[in-house]
Design an enzyme around this catalytic site. Sequence first.
Site, PDB file in Angstrom:
ATOM      1  N   SER A 249      -8.200 -90.038  -1.075  1.00  0.00           N
ATOM      2  CA  SER A 249      -8.438 -89.028  -2.097  1.00  0.00           C
ATOM      3  C   SER A 249      -7.221 -88.992  -3.001  1.00  0.00           C
ATOM      4  O   SER A 249      -6.225 -89.664  -2.737  1.00  0.00           O
ATOM      5  CB  SER A 249      -8.608 -87.658  -1.447  1.00  0.00           C
ATOM      6  OG  SER A 249      -7.366 -87.270  -0.897  1.00  0.00           O
ATOM      7  N   LYS A 250      -7.307 -88.184  -4.018  1.00  0.00           N
ATOM      8  CA  LYS A 250      -6.188 -88.073  -4.949  1.00  0.00           C
ATOM      9  C   LYS A 250      -4.899 -87.709  -4.199  1.00  0.00           C
ATOM     10  O   LYS A 250      -3.838 -88.261  -4.440  1.00  0.00           O
ATOM     11  CB  LYS A 250      -6.495 -86.983  -5.974  1.00  0.00           C
ATOM     12  CG  LYS A 250      -5.883 -87.294  -7.296  1.00  0.00           C
ATOM     13  CD  LYS A 250      -6.530 -86.516  -8.398  1.00  0.00           C
ATOM     14  CE  LYS A 250      -5.902 -86.995  -9.692  1.00  0.00           C
ATOM     15  NZ  LYS A 250      -6.570 -86.601 -10.865  1.00  0.00           N
ATOM     16  N   ARG A 251      -5.047 -86.812  -3.261  1.00  0.00           N
ATOM     17  CA  ARG A 251      -3.886 -86.335  -2.523  1.00  0.00           C
ATOM     18  C   ARG A 251      -3.290 -87.429  -1.633  1.00  0.00           C
ATOM     19  O   ARG A 251      -2.089 -87.548  -1.484  1.00  0.00           O
ATOM     20  CB  ARG A 251      -4.301 -85.128  -1.674  1.00  0.00           C
ATOM     21  CG  ARG A 251      -3.164 -84.343  -1.085  1.00  0.00           C
ATOM     22  CD  ARG A 251      -3.709 -83.104  -0.387  1.00  0.00           C
ATOM     23  NE  ARG A 251      -4.782 -83.442   0.548  1.00  0.00           N
ATOM     24  CZ  ARG A 251      -4.578 -83.933   1.761  1.00  0.00           C
ATOM     25  NH1 ARG A 251      -3.369 -84.149   2.187  1.00  0.00           N
ATOM     26  NH2 ARG A 251      -5.599 -84.215   2.551  1.00  0.00           N
TER      27      ARG A 251
END
Length: 475
Positions: A247-249
């Site tokens: 994910s982006k994180r």
Amino acid sequence: MTKPVKTRFAPSPTGMLHIGGARTALFSKLYAKHTGGEYVVRIEDTDRERSTQAAVDAIKDGLNWLDLGPDNGQYVFQTSLVEKHTEAAHQMLKNGTAYKCFVAPEELDAMRKEAEERGEMPKYDGRHRDLTPEQIDDLEAKGVPFAVRIKLPLDGSTVWEDAVQGRIEIANTQLDDFVLLRSDGTPTYNLAVVVDDAEMDITHVIRGDDHINNTPKQIHIYEALGLDVPTFAHLPLIHGKDGKKLSKRTGSVDVMHYKDMGYLPASLNNYLMRLGWGMGDKEVISFNEAVEAFELTDVNKGASIFDFDKLDWLNGEYIKQMNNNDLFASVKPFFELDGTPLSEAAADRISKLMDALKPRARRLTDFVDVAQFCLFDGRPGLADAKAEEVLSAGMEHVNGLADALDMQDDWSEASLDGVVKTYIKESGAKFPAVGMPVRVALTGTTQAPSVGAILSALGKEESLKRLGHNIEMER
Ligand code: GLU
């Protein structure tokens, strides 16, 4: 005669180039190079609504940065091949492997709903598979819009030997007569991709395993058109450290963001290689070494984990190996982010400090922190309470060393180290009691390279100014 290997990366320009896409491009390029073949990039821009020029540019930027652009420098755009897609659908209509389906969207919706209510996968039930020529003529005469659907076998299975995943077999009953051309005449992804890959003589389709479900469909299209089926290689997903889809994180961001974060393209490529492939325990693998050794059959079947700590470590190793001129050129833009060019003096100091800074940096951005003191003239402001404390406790040594340095003419790092050593010996102080306050006086912080390196980079005049030579420090 076997055809020469040709691989492709086929991104859809609906967003930036992300880490998973970059790895697909890298593996496609590595395999082509390994086999002496060719690697191309096809931008799949037929979805006009979702494709944007900004995404095309972002993908090209990302690929160029990683040196993963097409071998011949020419990007192929899928829209330039659209006529071929339509032709192929008509060829299939002619040879009986496809048919016209006049079922209205509402009817298809109802079919989908019913399947869902039964808890089944929605499938087209083939209701227009066997229309008579008269029925077809009649519907066409009435102007009823139609899609072109493939006519799949109702039993048996589709099998392929995936270069990464091994043998995969899918029962044909799991598939339905999927659409090739929509009622507005536009081709679907599965038709377009097969026609393009065949047209471009692609021998190895390397892509993410999110496409595995499309592969049996595509094999049926190849067969219906009498085309050679390429080798498929489906790369497993990249997971974040939390074990979930990236994910982006956890790391799935624009490849260009990695540039901004201070990673080198060579180390990011090296890291991407290690996500699913490797050469035993070897961590630092050059592109050429990978080309030499890369086999699709060695790619792991399981998901790999994206780990920023490992990437940071690897990036640090690449920084250490870089020659100072190249490294300075890579680091310079990070000092100029606000648009102000580095002054000549600052540039000179930073380049001189490269050897001292290198081992301390894991990302290029780290240089900006540790070399802040190179950017200005005169005494630095003090970074924190600790720096203040260290400096006031050590003023005696700052002044003492300044006296010794005043008499020094050879301003090379080695002789300056010698002066510091002699001073320490003569004063009977311990190294940190001298080194730390001097560092603070010169840089404003306790986190700095060795005293000799700092002095040498700043030059005599500037160093003595900062050490407050012959001036009582007023802080
Ligand atoms: N354009 C497709 C995508 O971006 C990839 C097609 C393929 O590799 O076959 O997911």
